[in-house]
Structures are given as C-alpha cells and as structure tokens.
Design an enzyme around this catalytic site. Structure first.
Site, PDB file in Angstrom:
ATOM      1  N   GLU A 119      78.486  41.289  71.783  1.00  0.00           N
ATOM      2  CA  GLU A 119      78.626  40.171  72.734  1.00  0.00           C
ATOM      3  C   GLU A 119      80.057  39.623  72.717  1.00  0.00           C
ATOM      4  OE1 GLU A 119      74.933  38.361  71.020  1.00  0.00           O
ATOM      5  OE2 GLU A 119      74.525  37.952  73.127  1.00  0.00           O
ATOM      6  N   GLU A 125      68.763  42.446  69.134  1.00  0.00           N
ATOM      7  CA  GLU A 125      68.197  41.133  68.768  1.00  0.00           C
ATOM      8  C   GLU A 125      66.680  41.060  68.894  1.00  0.00           C
ATOM      9  OE1 GLU A 125      70.994  41.523  70.415  1.00  0.00           O
ATOM     10  OE2 GLU A 125      72.460  39.956  69.951  1.00  0.00           O
TER      11      GLU A 125
HETATM   12  C1  LIG Z   1      73.561  35.504  68.581  1.00  0.00           C
HETATM   13  C2  LIG Z   1      73.338  37.000  68.438  1.00  0.00           C
HETATM   14  O1  LIG Z   1      72.879  37.510  69.678  1.00  0.00           O
HETATM   15  C3  LIG Z   1      72.322  37.272  67.389  1.00  0.00           C
HETATM   16  C4  LIG Z   1      72.659  38.479  66.567  1.00  0.00           C
HETATM   17  O2  LIG Z   1      73.716  39.047  66.610  1.00  0.00           O
HETATM   18  S1  LIG Z   1      71.439  38.960  65.522  1.00  0.00           S
HETATM   19  C5  LIG Z   1      72.102  40.299  64.631  1.00  0.00           C
HETATM   20  C6  LIG Z   1      72.121  41.541  65.437  1.00  0.00           C
HETATM   21  N1  LIG Z   1      72.477  42.594  64.583  1.00  0.00           N
HETATM   22  C7  LIG Z   1      71.537  43.354  64.006  1.00  0.00           C
HETATM   23  O3  LIG Z   1      70.360  43.191  64.216  1.00  0.00           O
HETATM   24  C8  LIG Z   1      72.041  44.415  63.079  1.00  0.00           C
HETATM   25  C9  LIG Z   1      71.329  44.279  61.761  1.00  0.00           C
HETATM   26  N2  LIG Z   1      71.858  45.207  60.793  1.00  0.00           N
HETATM   27  C10 LIG Z   1      71.542  46.513  60.824  1.00  0.00           C
HETATM   28  O4  LIG Z   1      70.852  47.018  61.679  1.00  0.00           O
HETATM   29  C11 LIG Z   1      72.088  47.347  59.703  1.00  0.00           C
HETATM   30  O5  LIG Z   1      72.291  46.511  58.595  1.00  0.00           O
HETATM   31  C12 LIG Z   1      73.426  48.027  60.055  1.00  0.00           C
HETATM   32  C13 LIG Z   1      73.162  49.113  61.099  1.00  0.00           C
HETATM   33  C14 LIG Z   1      74.399  47.007  60.579  1.00  0.00           C
HETATM   34  C15 LIG Z   1      74.030  48.648  58.775  1.00  0.00           C
HETATM   35  O6  LIG Z   1      73.103  49.499  58.179  1.00  0.00           O
HETATM   36  P1  LIG Z   1      73.378  50.109  56.709  1.00  0.00           P
HETATM   37  O7  LIG Z   1      74.745  50.630  56.645  1.00  0.00           O
HETATM   38  O8  LIG Z   1      72.230  50.990  56.403  1.00  0.00           O
HETATM   39  O9  LIG Z   1      73.381  48.872  55.730  1.00  0.00           O
HETATM   40  P2  LIG Z   1      72.213  47.853  55.386  1.00  0.00           P
HETATM   41  O10 LIG Z   1      71.698  48.154  54.026  1.00  0.00           O
HETATM   42  O11 LIG Z   1      71.243  47.724  56.490  1.00  0.00           O
HETATM   43  O12 LIG Z   1      73.042  46.483  55.352  1.00  0.00           O
HETATM   44  C16 LIG Z   1      74.029  46.254  54.351  1.00  0.00           C
HETATM   45  C17 LIG Z   1      73.973  44.810  53.976  1.00  0.00           C
HETATM   46  O13 LIG Z   1      74.424  44.031  55.100  1.00  0.00           O
HETATM   47  C18 LIG Z   1      73.468  43.034  55.422  1.00  0.00           C
HETATM   48  N3  LIG Z   1      73.502  42.857  56.870  1.00  0.00           N
HETATM   49  C19 LIG Z   1      73.505  43.808  57.816  1.00  0.00           C
HETATM   50  N4  LIG Z   1      73.584  43.260  59.032  1.00  0.00           N
HETATM   51  C20 LIG Z   1      73.640  41.935  58.844  1.00  0.00           C
HETATM   52  C21 LIG Z   1      73.755  40.823  59.712  1.00  0.00           C
HETATM   53  N5  LIG Z   1      73.845  40.944  61.039  1.00  0.00           N
HETATM   54  N6  LIG Z   1      73.768  39.596  59.166  1.00  0.00           N
HETATM   55  C22 LIG Z   1      73.701  39.420  57.835  1.00  0.00           C
HETATM   56  N7  LIG Z   1      73.625  40.440  56.955  1.00  0.00           N
HETATM   57  C23 LIG Z   1      73.591  41.677  57.459  1.00  0.00           C
HETATM   58  C24 LIG Z   1      72.153  43.587  54.928  1.00  0.00           C
HETATM   59  O14 LIG Z   1      71.223  42.559  54.694  1.00  0.00           O
HETATM   60  C25 LIG Z   1      72.580  44.289  53.647  1.00  0.00           C
HETATM   61  O15 LIG Z   1      72.719  43.311  52.666  1.00  0.00           O
HETATM   62  P3  LIG Z   1      72.423  43.674  51.115  1.00  0.00           P
HETATM   63  O16 LIG Z   1      73.383  44.752  50.752  1.00  0.00           O
HETATM   64  O17 LIG Z   1      72.618  42.388  50.406  1.00  0.00           O
HETATM   65  O18 LIG Z   1      70.996  44.147  51.094  1.00  0.00           O
END
Ligand SMILES: C[C@H](O)CC(=O)SCCNC(=O)CCNC(=O)[C@H](O)C(C)(C)COP(=O)(O)OP(=O)(O)OC[C@H]1O[C@@H](n2cnc3c(N)ncnc32)[C@H](O)[C@@H]1OP(=O)(O)O
Length: 726
Positions: free
Chosen positions: A120, A140
C-alpha cells in the site's frame, strides 16, 4: 535497535540529488508506528532539503516490507494501544496527504516482499520498480481485516477491478513478472540494478521526462460503472459460496465499490471506518491468533532455546512406497531433496514410483509445474531394493504398515546400515516409538515424523519426541519441516499423538449420538455449517471404513475408560459398504464422486441401535445445529485438555494449529482451544457433566477442565500462570 523502538528508517542523499529512504525493521521490515513516523520525518526532511530532487523508498536486506506490524493488532485486540493513532490518520493524513501528495516524486524500489501495508505504501509512490522474484500482495483478509492503508482504492486503479478483487479476495501475492504485466509495477530490473534504476526513474519524473502519476486519482484502468456493477455482483455471489460464515470479505467489497461509485476519498473514508471495526472483530482476533500461533510452533522451551544449530539434511531415504511413503517422497522432491525410495520387491517399488510420478504429473496438468521442472524433480528419485544406498543418507523416514515387529526389525537394520549421524524417523500414527526403537542403541536419534494424508498436500507435520530423543535431532527436524513447507508441531509420545487423539472423540461422539437418536445427515450438515470442510460421516467415507475402524480400535484399546464402541461401521462393512472407494458408505457416490444421502442408511442405524441396547433419547429430536456442534466438539476440547495436561503438547496454541491444519477446524474460529476459551470452560464443563449423567463416562470432564472451570480460568493459560493465581 534502540531499546523499545520497533524499527526505523534511514536516509542517504546521493550526489545525484536522490534521497534513498530505507525501512529497517528486521526480520521482514514490518511497518510499525515507529517505522511510519520515522519515514514521515525523513520524507519531510528530504522535501525541505534543497539538494534533494527526488526520493527512492526501499527496504533493508532485500525485503521491501512484510506489511503493517501485526503485533499492533494484537495489542489493540487485547484492549491496549488506545493511544495509537486511528487507521484514518495512517491512511488519509499520512499516506495520502503527506506521502502521495509530496512535492517531490517518490519511487518504490521493491525486492523480496511487498505485502499488505508494504504494498500500500508502494502504491502511494509515483512509480514502482521491482525484481522478478519480488512478491507483491494484499493478504489482509487472511487476518480478518481489509487493506487499510488505501489498498482497496489504489489496487483497482492500477490493475483494474477483476485482478484487484482476485488478489485481495484470495490473499495470494503475484510475482514481479505478473505484477509488471498487470500494471502494478512500472519496470522489472535485476536485483543489483534496482536502486540505480529507481534513482534514475525518480529523477526522470522530477525533470518531467516521465509522468508524475498519483495512483489515487487514476481512472484509466477502472471499468465503466455498468461493468463494475456486474463484476461486484459476480464476486459477491462467488464469495458467498466460498466464505459463507465470514463478513469481512463482503465489507471489503463494499469499500472497493464505494471508491468506484463515490470516488476514492469517499472510498478511503469507508475503508478506514471499516478497518477500525474489523480489527476488533472475533474473526480478526482468531486469525491474528492463528498467525502468531503458527510461527510459535517452532519455539519449543528446553529445545530451541539451547542455541543448537540445525544440521544440513540433503539426502533422505524413505522406506515404503505406499500412499503415505509416496506422498512424503513427493513432498521432499518438491522441496529439492534427493530421495531414495526402498521397497521390498520390484512390484511394490514400481507401484510407489508410479504414485510419485502421478503426484508430480498432476501438478504439470494443473499448470503448477513445467514439464522440464517435472523431469528434473523426478530425476532426484532413486528406487532401491536394499540398504546399499543408505550408507550416506542424513535421514530415513520409515512409512511401512503399522506392524510393531516389522518396524523393530527395520530400525535394527537401519542402525547397521545408516551413518551414525543419520536421523531415524517413523511415520507411525499409533505405535509407541520406544517400542519401535527397542532393538537399537540409537534411541536418541529416533523420533516420529507424522505426516497427514495426502502428505504432499496437507500442511502439518507432527514431530513426535520420546524422553530419549536428543534436542539436536528435534531442532534438525523442525528446520527440515520448514524447508519442506510444513508447519511442524512437537508433541510427546502416546497413542494418536496430538491430532488423532484429539479427534477420536469427535467421530466417537457422532456415532454415540446416532445410536441415541440423532440423524447422520443432520450432524454432517451442522458441522459443515460450523465451518469444517465436511461432516464426520462424510470424512469416514473419505478415509475409508477399514482405516477408520483400525485407528478407532487403537483408541479403544488404549483409552478404554472413555470410548464408545459403536457397531455401525462393522455392520455396514458386512454389507460391503466401506466408504467412498467402494462408492457406498454413509453416502452413495456417482461417477463424479458426488456424495448423495442414502435412505437405506436407516436400516443399518436401526440395527446398530438395537445392538447397542440403549434407548433412543426423544429429547434429541429437538437439538439445534449449535447443540450438535457442542456435542461433537466439547469432547474434543476435553481430550485436548488431557493432551495438554499430560505434556503431550507444549502449549495450547500448538493444539489450535493442530486442529486447524490437521483436521480442518475453521481458522477463523482460532483453533479448538481458542474457540473453547471464547465459550468459557464453565459452560463446556457443565454441558459435559450433563451428557455424562445422561449418556455415560465418555463425556466426563477431565480434571484439568474441571479445575479450570471451577476457577473460571482460561483453558489456554500456561500452567505457571495458574500457579501464580493461587
Ligand atoms: C494496514 C494494512 O493494510 C494491514 C497490514 O499490512 S496487515 C499485514 C499484512 N502482511 C501480512 O499478512 C504478511 C504476514 N507475514 C507473512 O506472511 C510472512 O511472515 C512473510 C511472508 C512476510 C515471511 O515469511 P517467512 O520468511 O517464512 O518468515 P515468518 O516466520 O513468517 O516471519 C518471520 C518473523 O516475522 C514476523 N512477522 C512477519 N510478518 C509480520 C508482520 N506483518 N508484522 C509483524 N511481524 C511479522 C513473524 O511473526 C516472525 O516472527 P518470529 O520470528 O518472532 O516468529
């Protein structure tokens, strides 16, 4: 990182007049309030500085941003974070009115991830450049919220409504090449040219050689109002079919529609208002819980906190090419492992190799794999009939039939032929691992690697440790599980481990209540409506009566104090009804394997009831769907409490993941323990007691559940927390 600070941004101004602002918040550069505030400060400085003509935005260490900081949602959901700014401040005041409206052009340089808020932010820039391996998406909805930093408005304006709706509603990211093809990014460049190209692009905009585009006000990709109406009608109907129990996808579609009908500012306002509500919804609380619980499964106290480094596993041998063995081999091949498949004779070996080939070829047919990639993947499979090739393997996974003496013999052989560092794993779903390893001196490297069928599809891996399994071997397998893209949960050694043990009572309760008067199809209907992929009887049909009966027998043998010996399955098996494979089970199946209820079932049910010798309960004719869900799932909660109490599972959230990934419990209900806590231990315990009086000990609440119910405590709270309550 300075203490308490959740990330920051760094700015470097080059001699070319371009300021590069880098997001730094390991591990995924998520956008915390600290990051966004620091970004705003640096941006304002860059705008004020006379030596800066244009700005490039990027993320540290090859990752643009994994999105808004999800832990901030947990805080809001826990009633903290009241001091935090509202979504409308982030989306309208900051992203739209400061970033997108900046007096100097911003170009996003995207490598790795640009997800959620990350994308975004990039869409609010005036151009986007990425690498071919970058992943861009708005996931999301998977968290029960919607894109809340303008994504519902900007994505349709960049890629058109159908693609934007597809990306948002499926939560699936697109890779760089597709992002370019659909108009989400303006150019693709190699990683080592990313920043340089972005700098030049930004200068080109500043010096009017390239257009300065404000995404929010673009209309060139948007469909006409009449076309848009048809598209919205279609996606609403599709969403109703796929996500009937969920509200937030519909709210999201409403926001997108508002932007198209009333303009992007109105759309942004609606998006912000909806975000504030959705983030506090039960669905979002559940899905955020699932997100963190899934990541927490690989944190095992006393194991992963010892500082052990996982050893490299490159060559794996699998014993047995049946359904499980070939599925496991497929999963490993797909993750680039070399696999040795051993069978006892050529016929069985060819059968196993054929199954693996078919698994891989079905991916080619579905367009998920190229023919060339298939050849390469399949060539890493080596079929053997003896142990010769086992001399340099790093791990063996035994997946032969459930026969104790056969497994004991195999493990004694493995000790002889495999190198001393080799991990010896069994895919048994029921047999005690101590027994399996009884004839070896290698108990420290023996553990369970319990896959779920079909192993190349199901996402869960139960890692079963005994008291003798060394922490190093567990750490190795946790790492291996992640590499083959499974979610591993570490569990203790007992019949059924965590998943099967929790779910035995589910089917048993269904059988018990049918004998007591409930209708099979009514049960399946209520359970599907609750959100399970299918009801218990449809599931038994799918698994096959033979397997269902054999695993049920294990449970009856090991936990006789709390089992219900139903006669319905054996009665039907006598009549050659054995499930979907025989085209007749609780349902009848046509050529396309579509299940249809069968009126003939009544005769088997009547016979089962008369053999059970128990009275049909007239009260059961009045039960609601909600009652049925409780009747089947409260015994599951009861067993889950025992599993936790005995230390078979380390923490309640592991059981939530086990229920979601192993059995298809709806993730938007947060998993079985989270769901139970949302209902309350007291109510669950009182209903189990009521049924226990009416129908017997099968329902009697266990000590753990009864104790927590009497204290009004949560079932998921760790034991230490309970002690501190005393
Ligand atoms: C206002 C907005 O519209 C709202 C948003 O943006 S909501 C967030 C949207 N983003 C997401 O949903 C992505 C979520 N994350 C993921 O899908 C996966 O973590 C990823 C593809 C980014 C990375 O995957 P991968 O490399 O396998 O690492 P993964 O083990 O999942 O994550 C590593 C660490 O980062 C953290 N993390 C990943 N994405 C995060 C996020 N968006 N916020 C906070 N922590 C996050 C995980 O909790 C994990 O923490 P830990 O080591 O303490 O357990």
């Amino acid at each position: 990182m300075a203490s308490g600070r959740r990330g920051w941004t760094e700015m470097e101004v080059g001699a070319d007049g371009v300021a590069v602002i880098t997001i730094v918040h390991p591990p995924v550069n998520s956008l915390s309030y600290d990051v966004l505030n620091s970004f705003k400060e640096n941006l304002e400085r860059a705008i004020q500085r006379n030596d800066v003509k244009a700005i490039v935005v990027t993320g540290a260490k090859g990752k643009f941003s994994g999105g808004f900081d999800i832990s901030a949602f947990s805080e809001i959901q826990a009633g903290k974070g009241v001091d935090k700014p509202k979504t409308s401040y982030l989306s309208i005041d900051m992203v739209t009115d400061v970033f997108e409206a900046a007096r100097k052009p911003l170009v996003a340089a995207i490598d790795g991830l640009a997800l959620g808020g990350g994308l975004e932010l990039a869409m609010a820039c005036h151009a986007r450049i990425c690498t071919s391996t970058a992943q861009l998406g708005l996931p999301e909805l998977q968290l029960g919220i919607l894109p809340g930093m303008g994504g519902t408005q900007r994505l349709p304006r960049l890629v058109g409504l159908p693609k934007a709706l597809e990306m948002i509603l499926t939560s699936k990211p697109v890779k760089g090449k597709e992002a370019h093809a659909v108009g989400l990014v303006d150019a693709i460049v190699p990683p080592d040219e990313l920043i340089k190209s972005a700098r030049l692009w930004a200068l080109d905009i500043a010096e009017n050689r390239k257009p300065w585009l404000i995404t929010l006000y673009r209309n060139d990709k948007l469909e006409s109002l009449a076309e848009a109406r048809d598209i919205f009608k279609f996606v609403r109907a599709e969403t109703r079919k796929r996500a009937a129990n969920l509200q937030h996808p519909f709210v999201c579609i409403d926001c997108i529609e508002e932007g198209v009908v009333s303009g992007p500012r109105a759309g942004l306002r609606k998006e912000s208002e909806a975000s504030e509500i959705l983030v506090r919804s039960d669905t979002s609380k559940s899905l955020v819980h699932i997100f963190f619980s899934q990541r927490a499964t690989s944190k095992v106290p006393g194991i992963t906190d010892l500082g052990l480094v996982p050893r490299r596993i490159s060559k794996v041998a699998i014993l047995g090419g049946g359904l499980m063995g070939s599925g496991i081999a497929t999963a490993l091949l797909l993750s680039n492992y070399t696999v040795i498949l051993k069978e006892v004779n050529d016929k069985f070996l060819q059968g196993g190799v054929g199954r693996i080939k078919a698994n891989l070829q079905s991916r080619v047919k579905k367009g998920k794999m190229t023919q060339e990639n298939f050849e390469k993947t399949f060539s890493r499979l080596i079929g053997v009939l003896d142990y010769e090739q086992f001399r340099n393997v790093d791990m063996v996974i035994e997946a032969v039939i459930e026969n104790i003496s056969l497994k004991q013999e195999i493990f004694a052989d493995l000790e002889k032929y495999c190198p001393p560092h080799c991990i010896l794993a069994s895919n048994t779903s029921t047999i005690d691992l101590n027994l399996i390893g009884q004839r070896t001196k290698s108990q420290d490297r023996i553990l369970g690697a319990h896959f779920f069928s079909p192993a190349h599809v199901m996402p869960l891996l139960e890692i079963v440790r005994t008291q003798k399994t060394s922490p190093q071997v567990i750490v190795d397998l946790l790492d291996f599980g992640k590499k083959i893209r499974k979610t591993p949960i570490v569990v203790g050694n007992c019949t059924g481990f965590a998943v099967n043990r929790m779910f035995f009572p589910y089917t048993q309760s269904a059988f018990l209540f049918v004998d007591r008067g409930l209708d099979i199809y009514q049960i399946d209907h209520a359970i599907t409506k609750f959100g399970m992929p299918m009801g218990p009887f449809r599931l038994v049909d799918l698994v096959g009566f033979g397997v269902g009966f054999a695993t049920g027998a294990q449970y009856v043998e090991n936990f006789p104090d709390r089992t219900y010996k139903a006669m319905l399955l054996p009665i039907m098996m006598e009549d050659k009804r054995a499930g979907e494979a025989t085209r007749k089970g609780f349902y009848i199946y046509d050529d396309r394997r579509k299940a249809k209820p069968d009126p003939e079932i009544k005769k088997y049910v009547d016979k089962s009831r008369s053999m059970a010798g128990i009275a049909v309960d007239p009260n059961l004719s009045k039960v609601s769907d909600k009652d049925i869900v409780e009747m089947l799932f409260f015994p599951v909660v009861n067993e889950a409490c025992r599993v936790l109490d005995e230390g078979i599972a380390v923490k309640a959230s592991d059981l939530d993941i086990a229920s979601v990934m192993g059995m298809g419990f709806p993730p938007y209900r947060g998993g079985v323990m989270f769901w139970a806590d949302s209902i309350g231990a007291r109510y669950i315990c009182s209903r189990l007691e009521e049924w226990s009086k009416a129908y017997g000990d099968f329902f009697r609440p266990c000590a753990y559940l009864a104790d927590r119910a009497s204290k009004g405590a949560s079932l998921s709270a760790p034991a230490e927390q309970m002690k501190s309550r005393l």
